[in-house]
Enzyme design. Structure first.
Site, short mmCIF file in Angstrom:
data_model
loop_
_atom_site.label_atom_id
_atom_site.label_comp_id
_atom_site.label_asym_id
_atom_site.label_seq_id
_atom_site.Cartn_x
_atom_site.Cartn_y
_atom_site.Cartn_z
N LYS A 282 0.96 -1.12 -0.02
CA LYS A 282 -0.06 -0.17 -0.09
C LYS A 282 0.85 1.27 0.03
CE LYS A 282 -4.17 1.52 2.16
NZ LYS A 282 -5.51 1.04 3.02
N GLU A 358 -20.11 -3.79 9.73
CA GLU A 358 -21.22 -2.99 10.65
C GLU A 358 -22.31 -3.65 11.44
OE1 GLU A 358 -19.91 -2.09 7.78
OE2 GLU A 358 -18.81 -0.27 8.10
N ARG A 386 -26.03 -0.09 6.94
CA ARG A 386 -25.94 -1.51 6.81
C ARG A 386 -26.62 -2.25 7.93
NH1 ARG A 386 -21.04 -3.43 3.48
NH2 ARG A 386 -21.73 -2.57 1.44
C1 TPP Z 1 -19.42 -0.49 4.52
C2 TPP Z 1 -18.22 0.45 4.87
N1 TPP Z 1 -17.56 0.50 5.97
C3 TPP Z 1 -16.48 1.04 5.89
C4 TPP Z 1 -15.95 1.67 4.98
C5 TPP Z 1 -14.72 2.70 4.79
N2 TPP Z 1 -13.61 2.12 4.24
C6 TPP Z 1 -13.15 2.50 3.07
S1 TPP Z 1 -11.93 1.78 2.29
C7 TPP Z 1 -11.68 1.01 3.78
C8 TPP Z 1 -10.61 0.08 3.89
C9 TPP Z 1 -10.47 -1.01 2.91
O1 TPP Z 1 -9.43 -1.83 2.83
P1 TPP Z 1 -8.96 -2.69 1.71
O2 TPP Z 1 -10.42 -3.46 1.18
O3 TPP Z 1 -7.81 -3.72 2.27
O4 TPP Z 1 -8.55 -1.70 0.50
P2 TPP Z 1 -6.97 -0.92 0.58
O5 TPP Z 1 -7.40 0.33 0.70
O6 TPP Z 1 -6.12 -1.50 1.89
O7 TPP Z 1 -6.56 -1.24 -0.73
C10 TPP Z 1 -12.69 1.38 4.71
C11 TPP Z 1 -12.70 0.59 6.22
C12 TPP Z 1 -16.34 1.54 3.55
N3 TPP Z 1 -16.29 2.11 2.33
N4 TPP Z 1 -17.57 0.90 3.80
#
Ligand code: TPP
Length: 619
Positions: A282, A358, A386
């Site tokens: 990342k 959630e 959610r």
């Molecule tokens: C239902 C929901 N909860 C929380 C989020 C906030 N959120 C956006 S990206 C993310 C992390 C995603 O991690 P990953 O899938 O590993 O992607 P990366 O950014 O590490 O590539 C979160 C928690 C969201 N978008 N949707």
């Protein structure tokens, strides 16, 4: 800035035509481009820097829009956007009416599915794959999902429903991070999973060997297949994905272009349901983002040096937890965003980051509550959606005093429609027994939090992603002797109320105050009723009953959905009580998702700018 190779690539056809030797330098240019643009606009920098090679490879191996690529959350689709003709819009990335920071179907035919909320990609991809099967089309569908998003329950529901024979490719991008470090048993398994060497070859051989035997009856063939599969399993010890009957390729270095392209080509050739597991860095290519991916997950284009509501909340919760050992904090993977990382530092044992889950966070809180603890579940308004049924079925119905701390309440100008926090008041208003508080000063937030420790029913405290407004504080909260936990505050003499009254709650009060001042400049006097305890509605109704006369005009301003919202409820109850003002208008978000299609001020677009608000009174 100009870029030697990137300037020649504007479409998936261009990227396919590019000489293989130019791919690596292209990836470097893409990273430079991302850093240049996102530094100016803000956005999900680190996530996109990690998936440059993957995005390029996807567009070289697959043909969108015929094949469907679905990015989970959609926050890591910048490179995909860049390669599908949207380069010119990067200057207006995350601006209302500009280029969305997520995938949006109406923005491009290459965005197979809209996203913003996590963990939906595999379900949507499965739908596409089944639709293609029924239509007799042999297109490919690819879901791209991060290890963070993989912690969401829907992912496992979707996999349970996947058929091994569908041409569905699921790319799992493991970078060890959600926004903060990824937590949980599955996340930990993912970092250990290995391909069972020779398993794919052996499995393929079993199938083709049996097909070559002529006149083999169906039952005999099934029996032989089962025996062979068992033998292959015993021999090669399949991993979780293989045990479920799917192909698995990985783990692959996802920042090594050639390896990623090869893995995708292999997956394509199989024409089955294949998990391609890649490991990426990342923030790749940008030292600061690599070192602090949680900070550079999403960068802001500006930062005001003041405490935010969520920081004030977190500090207070830490202090309350010091006094009461039963206070516990829950977050679905948003420890930094909600400020609860401070709670984790002080009370790691009473802090629960449950992953992007959630629904689970809420029912888990209900369990904690039933077990005698005082849970504070901090969730962004948009993601709380959610947990709608969990709130009704697991919390409200059993009257468990879970405290919902609803962050990012109100419009989300940069993130856009998927992130507007405009539904919570409406859906909590119609959930029996839930109290809703909307503090608009740090003093009232502090006081309501103090009181929340002893609540005996579900309680929501909601606040925006902003700072306390100085003008609002001076107008409504300057008197140190007042009780800051009162349901309503007014800025006029109750015994002599004005005939034009704004009623409002939440941070939109800043704009309402400006509208009031604009009207006063024109010689029109207006009062404001600021509601901080939205539900129960009784206190607001009692106050309105006292101050409303036959000639009173009320404009209820709400930064939330109009249907079923607090304004409509207040109006209908007031009339039911026989109180009939001259006029009662509700100015709120009227049956739309607030999606402008040209660059604009989003509050004005929603009819909530001071300039629009002043037009609702008869003069
Ligand atoms: C239902 C929901 N909860 C929380 C989020 C906030 N959120 C956006 S990206 C993310 C992390 C995603 O991690 P990953 O899938 O590993 O992607 P990366 O950014 O590490 O590539 C979160 C928690 C969201 N978008 N949707």
């Amino acid at each position: 800035m100009s870029y030697e190779i990137l300037d020649t690539v504007n479409s998936p056809e261009d990227i396919k035509a590019l000489d293989g030797k130019k791919i690596e330098p292209l990836c470097a240019e893409i990273r430079e481009f991302l850093v240049e643009k996102v530094s100016a606009t803000g956005g999900h920098l680190a996530s996109n820097l990690g998936v440059v090679e993957l995005s390029v490879a996807l567009h070289r191996v697959f043909d969108t829009p015929t094949d469907h690529i679905i990015f989970d959350v959609g926050h890591q689709a910048y490179v995909h956007k860049l390669l599908t003709g949207r380069r010119d819009m990067f200057d207006v990335l995350r601006k209302p009416g500009g280029l969305s920071g997520f995938t949006v179907m109406r923005e491009s035919e290459h965005d197979a599915f809209g996203a913003g909320h996590s963990s939906t990609s595999i379900s949507a991809a499965l739908g596409y794959a089944e639709a293609d099967r029924l239509a007799g089309k042999d297109n490919y569908t690819v879901a791209v999902i991060g290890d963070g998003a993989y912690t969401g329950g829907m992912v496992h529901e979707a996999i349970n429903n996947c058929h091994p024979d569908l041409p569905l490719i699921i790319v799992i991008n493991e970078n060890g991070m959600s926004i903060s470090t990824n937590k949980g048993a599955f996340a930990s398994y993912l970092s250990r999973v290995r391909v069972s060497k020779g398993y794919i070859r052996a499995k393929k051989r079993t199938g083709s060997f049996l097909e070559k035997i002529p006149l083999l009856g169906k039952p005999v063939k099934s029996l032989l297949t089962a025996c062979k599969n068992l033998a292959v399993k015993l021999l090669f010890r399949p991993n979780y994905f293989e045990e479920l009957g799917f192909y698995y390729i990985g783990p692959i270095d996802g920042n090594d272009y050639e390896k990623v392209e090869l893995a995708l080509k292999q997956a394509k050739e199989l024409k089955k349901c294949v998990f391609v597991h890649i490991k990426t860095k990342k923030g790749k290519g940008c030292t600061v983002a690599e070192q602090s991916p949680e900070v550079y997950h999403s960068v802001a284009n500006s930062k005001v040096d003041k405490p935010t509501y969520h920081e004030v909340f977190a500090e207070k919760l830490v202090s309350l937890a010091g006094e009461d050992k039963s206070v516990v904090a829950i977050t679905p993977a948003m420890g930094i965003g909600t400020g609860l990382d401070k709670f984790e530092e002080k009370y790691p044992d009473r802090y629960f980051d449950v992953g992007i889950a959630e629904e689970h966070a809420l029912t888990f809180s209900a369990g904690l509550c039933a077990g005698g603890l005082k849970p504070y579940a901090a969730i962004y308004s948009t993601f709380l959606q959610r947990g709608y049924d969990n709130i009704i079925h697991d919390i409200a119905l059993q009257n468990l005093p879970v405290r919902f701390i609803i962050d990012r309440a109100g419009l989300a100008p940069s993130d856009g429609a998927t992130h507007h926090g405009i539904f919570d008041v409406a859906f909590l208003s119609h959930t029996p027994g839930v109290e809703i508080i909307s503090p608009v000063s740090y003093r009232s937030l502090d006081r309501f939090l103090e009181l929340s420790v002893d609540t005996d029913h579900p309680l929501a405290i909601r606040y925006p992603n902003t700072y306390e407004d100085d003008a609002v504080r001076e107008q409504f909260f300057s008197d140190e002797t007042q009780d800051f936990a009162r349901s309503c505050k007014v800025d006029f003499d109750i015994s002599n109320p004005p005939s034009r009254i704004f009623v409002t709650y939440g941070s939109i009060v800043s704009r309402v105050l400006t509208a009031k001042r604009m009207l006063e400049e024109k010689g029109v006097s207006v009062g404001i009723v600021l509601v901080e305890r939205i539900k129960p509605f009784d206190d607001t109704l009692d106050l309105l009953k006292t101050i409303v006369g036959q000639d009173t005009q009320i404009v209820y301003v709400e930064e939330g959905i109009k249907n079923g919202g607090a304004g409509m409820i207040t109006r209908s109850r007031l009339y039911e009580m026989g109180v009939t003002p001259h006029n009662f208008k509700v100015v709120a978000i009227d049956d739309n998702f607030v999606i402008p299609d040209t660059l604009t001020d989003i509050y004005d677009y929603a009819g909530l700018s001071p300039e629009k608000l002043i037009n609702h009174f008869e003069l």
